[in-house]
Design an enzyme around this catalytic site. Structure first.
Site, mmCIF file in Angstrom:
data_model
loop_
_atom_site.group_PDB
_atom_site.id
_atom_site.type_symbol
_atom_site.label_atom_id
_atom_site.label_comp_id
_atom_site.label_asym_id
_atom_site.label_seq_id
_atom_site.Cartn_x
_atom_site.Cartn_y
_atom_site.Cartn_z
ATOM 1 N N ARG A 121 0.821 -1.207 0.000
ATOM 2 C CA ARG A 121 0.000 0.000 0.000
ATOM 3 C C ARG A 121 0.861 1.268 0.000
ATOM 4 N NH1 ARG A 121 -5.444 -0.709 1.369
ATOM 5 N NH2 ARG A 121 -5.486 1.095 2.757
ATOM 6 N N ASP A 132 -3.125 12.089 9.018
ATOM 7 C CA ASP A 132 -4.459 11.766 8.525
ATOM 8 C C ASP A 132 -5.290 13.029 8.678
ATOM 9 O OD1 ASP A 132 -7.197 10.760 8.252
ATOM 10 O OD2 ASP A 132 -6.374 8.761 8.582
ATOM 11 N N TYR A 183 -8.196 6.530 17.452
ATOM 12 C CA TYR A 183 -7.326 6.689 16.286
ATOM 13 C C TYR A 183 -7.145 8.164 15.957
ATOM 14 C CZ TYR A 183 -5.957 6.821 11.365
ATOM 15 O OH TYR A 183 -5.326 7.111 10.178
#
Length: 266
Positions: free
Chosen positions: A33, A160, A173
């Site tokens: 990935r 993120d 998370y």
């Protein structure tokens, strides 16, 4: 006059110098990935890559075999459980000694799975914070001396956009990634001018697999808030990382959102 052959002292010295001059990057979670795409793009630019993995040894081995077939002794994989503090120390030692130099660290490895509030466990906290914050921090700390010696050392953390825009049922998370973003800015101040520290913040790049797999309904909901209307693909993140490592020497403490415009959607 005889030409220098491969076993002559002159040829050997030049060959060793050229090998030593080749930059080296350690990419965590690089067996597949996003991590694999970063390793492949850096390798394509002439870098040697250290491919870290945990449970994906076969993928890491296959990647290194492919890269070494293109250029001998240019890829090597290292196995470590980033939740294990001792393993992180060993990984740092191996990364520094394998080729005798290290120019870049890409903290890409990350656990991702939902932790609905009310059902979250302390083990979830430990797992998500270990891979997303603790390991990147202590791995960076252990590698600072070698990164500084390169003269142009750099760290890139994969964050993120959910560090700023929390994702439903993923509170732990998201908090871990927010801590990673804070760490990126803090270390940029701590390590300048010897080492640059930046981050790349992916949006909808590639749907998660395994325990973090998203339903089609959730995927559709996410894409409705992406102006580009599609996932970006892992190459988009690799391109941003490569830019921060090779395309600039005067950017530090910055986090680039690679999200198809989602962060401006609100």
């Amino acid at each position: 006059m005889a030409s220098a052959c491969s076993d002559s002292p002159i040829f050997y010295a030049i060959g060793r110098r050229l090998m030593t001059d080749t930059p080296v990057a350690l990419i965590t979670g690089a067996a597949k990935r996003v991590g694999a795409a970063i390793a492949e793009q850096l390798h394509g630019l002439g870098w040697r890559v250290l491919v870290h993995c945990h449970r994906s040894e076969s993928d890491a081995q296959a990647l290194c075999q492919r890269l070494n077939a293109a250029r001998a002794d240019s890829a090597h994989y290292l196995i470590a459980d980033l939740a294990d503090a001792t393993a992180v120390e060993t990984l740092a030692e191996q990364a520094q000694t394998h080729w005798g130099r290290l120019d870049a660290l890409v903290n890409n490895a990350s656990n991702f799975y939902p932790t609905a509030f009310g059902d979250a466990r302390q083990s979830d906290w430990d797992s998500l914070f270990a891979s997303n914050v603790r390991a990147p921090f202590f791995l960076s700390q252990a590698l600072v001396p070698t990164l500084a010696r390169s003269g142009a050392g750099a760290i890139v953390n994969i964050i993120d956009i959910h560090a700023e825009y929390p994702l439903q049922d993923h509170s732990i998370y998201c908090m871990a990634k927010a801590a990673n973003a804070a760490m990126t800015r803090a270390l940029a101040k701590e390590l300048a001018p010897a080492i640059r520290v930046n981050g790349v913040s992916p949006g909808a790049i590639a749907w998660p697999e395994g325990s973090g797999e998203m339903s089609e309904a959730m995927q559709a909901e996410i894409l409705r808030s992406v102006p580009m209307g599609r996932v970006g693909g892992v190459a988009a993140i690799a391109e941003a990382v490569v830019f921060l490592l090779t395309g600039t020497g005067y950017i530090t403490g910055q986090i680039i959102a690679v999200d198809g415009g989602r962060s401006v959607w609100g």
